[in-house]
Design an enzyme around this catalytic site. Structure first.
Site, PDB file in Angstrom:
ATOM      1  N   THR A 393      65.916  21.395  30.352  1.00  0.00           N
ATOM      2  CA  THR A 393      65.683  21.723  31.633  1.00  0.00           C
ATOM      3  C   THR A 393      64.132  20.963  31.946  1.00  0.00           C
ATOM      4  O   THR A 393      63.371  20.411  30.878  1.00  0.00           O
ATOM      5  CB  THR A 393      65.294  23.398  31.895  1.00  0.00           C
ATOM      6  OG1 THR A 393      66.629  23.864  31.924  1.00  0.00           O
ATOM      7  CG2 THR A 393      64.947  23.536  33.223  1.00  0.00           C
ATOM      8  N   ASN A 413      71.263  22.481  31.994  1.00  0.00           N
ATOM      9  CA  ASN A 413      71.162  23.397  30.850  1.00  0.00           C
ATOM     10  C   ASN A 413      70.816  22.989  29.669  1.00  0.00           C
ATOM     11  O   ASN A 413      69.769  22.654  29.606  1.00  0.00           O
ATOM     12  CB  ASN A 413      72.706  24.360  31.035  1.00  0.00           C
ATOM     13  CG  ASN A 413      72.700  25.525  30.329  1.00  0.00           C
ATOM     14  OD1 ASN A 413      71.516  26.232  30.344  1.00  0.00           O
ATOM     15  ND2 ASN A 413      73.540  26.275  29.680  1.00  0.00           N
ATOM     16  N   ASP A 435      75.657  29.879  31.646  1.00  0.00           N
ATOM     17  CA  ASP A 435      74.670  31.100  32.249  1.00  0.00           C
ATOM     18  C   ASP A 435      75.299  32.009  32.928  1.00  0.00           C
ATOM     19  O   ASP A 435      74.669  33.147  33.276  1.00  0.00           O
ATOM     20  CB  ASP A 435      73.846  30.128  33.281  1.00  0.00           C
ATOM     21  CG  ASP A 435      72.630  29.442  32.442  1.00  0.00           C
ATOM     22  OD1 ASP A 435      72.242  29.936  31.299  1.00  0.00           O
ATOM     23  OD2 ASP A 435      71.981  28.465  33.082  1.00  0.00           O
ATOM     24  N   SER A 465      67.080  31.336  35.091  1.00  0.00           N
ATOM     25  CA  SER A 465      65.934  31.781  34.907  1.00  0.00           C
ATOM     26  C   SER A 465      64.666  30.944  35.386  1.00  0.00           C
ATOM     27  O   SER A 465      63.556  31.073  35.282  1.00  0.00           O
ATOM     28  CB  SER A 465      65.626  31.839  33.362  1.00  0.00           C
ATOM     29  OG  SER A 465      66.110  32.893  32.804  1.00  0.00           O
ATOM     30  N   GLY A 486      64.906  27.843  29.365  1.00  0.00           N
ATOM     31  CA  GLY A 486      65.511  29.108  29.236  1.00  0.00           C
ATOM     32  C   GLY A 486      64.902  30.102  29.780  1.00  0.00           C
ATOM     33  O   GLY A 486      63.957  29.984  30.566  1.00  0.00           O
TER      34      GLY A 486
END
Ligand code: GLY
Length: 583
Positions: A393, A413, A435, A465, A486
């Protein structure tokens, strides 16, 4: 630099004290001193790659605003960090517009294709099929990044798309030199690229050897796609040649994303999550991200404790942080999901009264209830991989000369998403379907578990998140911040904000400091290897199952010192990013 009621003494006094202490007490703190943050008097950007930061800086210097600069940076990141994010992913924007004082968020999260099914990653016996939600064409949701960018451009952009995307197109067309860490990331993913000809064609230099450190990495297909988007924008991506090729290729390799899914995708403008922490206003991303709710929830729990009483590198402090994180992540697994499908109790989760109740259930101020056997793994150099997985990310933060602020977190991701390059479009498809809670209680790639609230449904957006966050003080811009990594995104953003507000750290120190992470399940307190073994032992004695491990989260932040009006910025030293101001 920003002086705060709780701020530390000046750097000079601090260094003198440190020297004195080191002479008296030779066993001192083990973390390295952070360099000075970048500074400017007119605007600042921080991103995960120097070329993206330079693209944003040039836009700011040419008179563009924070949104123009964020767009220039994000399209450049698509090219230079394709393992973290890209045109085939999704993202969240939080924007403060100085003229009217507003804060909005743009949700460009991927959505499940119309043909998605709750049990699509299970075999006929109901068992999870390993790898199906993380690798290959079925792992991808309908990308939302380009749609979110178009919404940002339409609302706030002051420059033409072609100008904004100039540096990104050039980096794809002419290439850029891979760094050692990028070479290692490419190499690690090499075996996955073999299965898809399109991925191999871009990622392999020869046979099955990936491009590596020192190589000039050129992406002609991606350059063509970027040029088409520069000309025709979202229409091109969702309904044009790019969409046609996307749908054709999905059919060819057994994916379920259709031309209709792409045409139907819409970004959603949402009210931010708002919280107050020690007189600062915190704005962050609402569901389908869990980031904003849990950032505010944890801050609310911490607020009643006088954090100043702790040494910020002490076991006692980490204990309190870890307990607050654990309480929030327990709620995440149960209550959070896409608000179009589930009723998320946002108001309750972010209320000060609920925080009082959660704080009182934290066993005692000093001792944690021991919840199981100890864990000898704290004594191991490399804990088992299943405890904490690689992630990625990307986060970028910008403030411009007018006080407009952008916090933008974007992702495919995990590294290179599904590892599938979408036909001749030249970008990777995300693997964000992972996710979702693909089966109640089954951990995703980050070890997170969920329930029905985050179960797969057609057109639903998976829980995230990502925590792009803006902080205002007395209505004025103060900080734009966020992270990659994450679930560690939430806790890394939190600790960076607390380091500035409670401990008076400058933005570079705040981001460079060692961090901890607790996500309730699995029940481990993860601590950065920089945290000393003595501190780890003390945490263990307090009842935590401690794992010393590189947390792999990466923060990017920028801020304005309210006293001097100077802009400061920092990129996380854990990765190759940079911060740069207007010269
Ligand atoms: N893909 C990581 C997240 O959104 O949380």
């Amino acid at each position: 630099m920003f002086s705060h009621p709780h701020s530390r003494p000046s750097r000079f006094i601090f260094l003198a004290l440190l020297l004195f202490t080191a002479i008296l007490f030779p066993v001192g703190q083990t973390h390295a001193a952070a360099p000075d943050p970048a500074w400017s008097s007119k605007g600042m950007a921080s991103t995960a790659h120097p070329l993206a930061t330079a693209a944003a800086q040039k836009v700011l210097e040419d008179g563009g605003n924070a949104v123009d600069a964020a767009l220039a940076a994000i399209y450049t990141l698509d090219v230079v960090t394709p393992y973290s994010e890209g045109l085939g992913g999704g993202e969240f924007w939080v924007v403060h517009w100085a003229k009217d004082g507003s804060v909005i968020t743009i949700d460009g999260r991927e959505s499940a294709p119309a043909a998605a099914k709750q049990n699509m990653y299970l075999d006929t016996a109901g068992a999870v099929i390993p790898g199906l939600s993380t690798y290959g064409p079925l792992a991808g949701g309908v990308p939302g990044s380009v749609a979110a960018r178009e919404e940002a451009l339409k609302r706030y952009g002051s420059m033409k798309r072609s100008r904004i995307m100039k540096d990104a197109i050039s980096a794809a067309d002419k290439g850029f030199i891979l760094t050692p860490s990028q070479g290692a990331i490419f190499e690690a993913a090499g075996p996955y690229f073999q299965q898809y000809e399109t991925s191999g064609a871009v990622m392999f230099k020869s046979d099955t050897t990936t491009w590596s450190v020192g190589d000039r990495f050129i992406q002609k297909d991606l350059a063509s796609t970027l040029k088409r988007i520069a000309k025709d924008g979202g229409d091109e991506f969702y309904r044009g040649e790019t969409a046609e090729e996307f749908a054709r290729y999905m059919q060819e390799v057994g994916g379920i994303i259709t031309a209709q899914d792409l045409a139907d995708y819409t970004p959603i403008v949402r009210e931010p999550i708002h919280g107050e922490y020690r007189g600062y206003d915190i704005y962050s991303m609402p569901p389908p991200s869990s980031g904003g709710i849990h950032l505010v929830q944890i801050l609310n729990i911490l607020e009643e404790w006088n954090l100043e009483q702790f040494d910020r590198y002490s076991a006692r402090y980490y204990h309190h942080l870890g307990e607050a994180m654990e309480a929030a992540f327990a709620d995440r697994s149960h209550f959070l999901g896409d608000p179009a499908f589930v009723n998320v109790p946002t108001e309750g989760l972010t209320s000060k009264e609920y925080a009082v109740e959660l704080r009182s259930s934290i066993n005692s101020l000093w001792e944690r209830k021991v919840r199981g056997p100890g864990d000898p793994r704290m004594y191991m150099e490399n804990p088992p991989d299943s405890l904490i997985k690689p992630s990625h990310t990307s986060h970028l933060s910008v403030i411009d000369q007018w006080g407009n602020m952008v916090a933008l977190t974007t992702s495919v991701n995990t590294h290179f998403g599904s590892k599938v390059i979408v036909g001749s479009n030249g970008f990777f498809l995300n693997n964000t379907m992972d996710d979702f809670s693909i089966q109640p209680g089954h951990p995703n790639a980050f070890g997170l578990i969920g329930e029905q609230a985050n179960a797969i449904r057609p057109e639903k957006r998976p829980l995230s998140s990502m925590t792009p966050t803006l902080v205002l003080k007395d209505g004025k811009p103060f900080m734009a911040i966020g992270a990659a990594g994450g679930p560690r995104i939430i806790t890394s953003t939190l600790q960076s904000v607390v380091n500035v507000i409670d401990f008076g750290a400058d933005i570079q120190e705040a981001i460079s400091d060692p961090r901890i992470h607790h996500q309730w399940s699995p029940d481990y307190l993860f601590i950065d290897p920089e945290i000393s073994p003595d501190c780890a032992k003390e945490l263990y004695r307090l009842g935590h199952r401690v794992v010393r491990y590189d947390l792999g989260s990466v923060v990017q932040g920028v801020m304005i010192d309210p006293e001097t009006g100077l802009y400061f910025g920092a990129a996380d030293p854990r990765a190759g990013g940079t911060a740069a101001g207007v010269r």
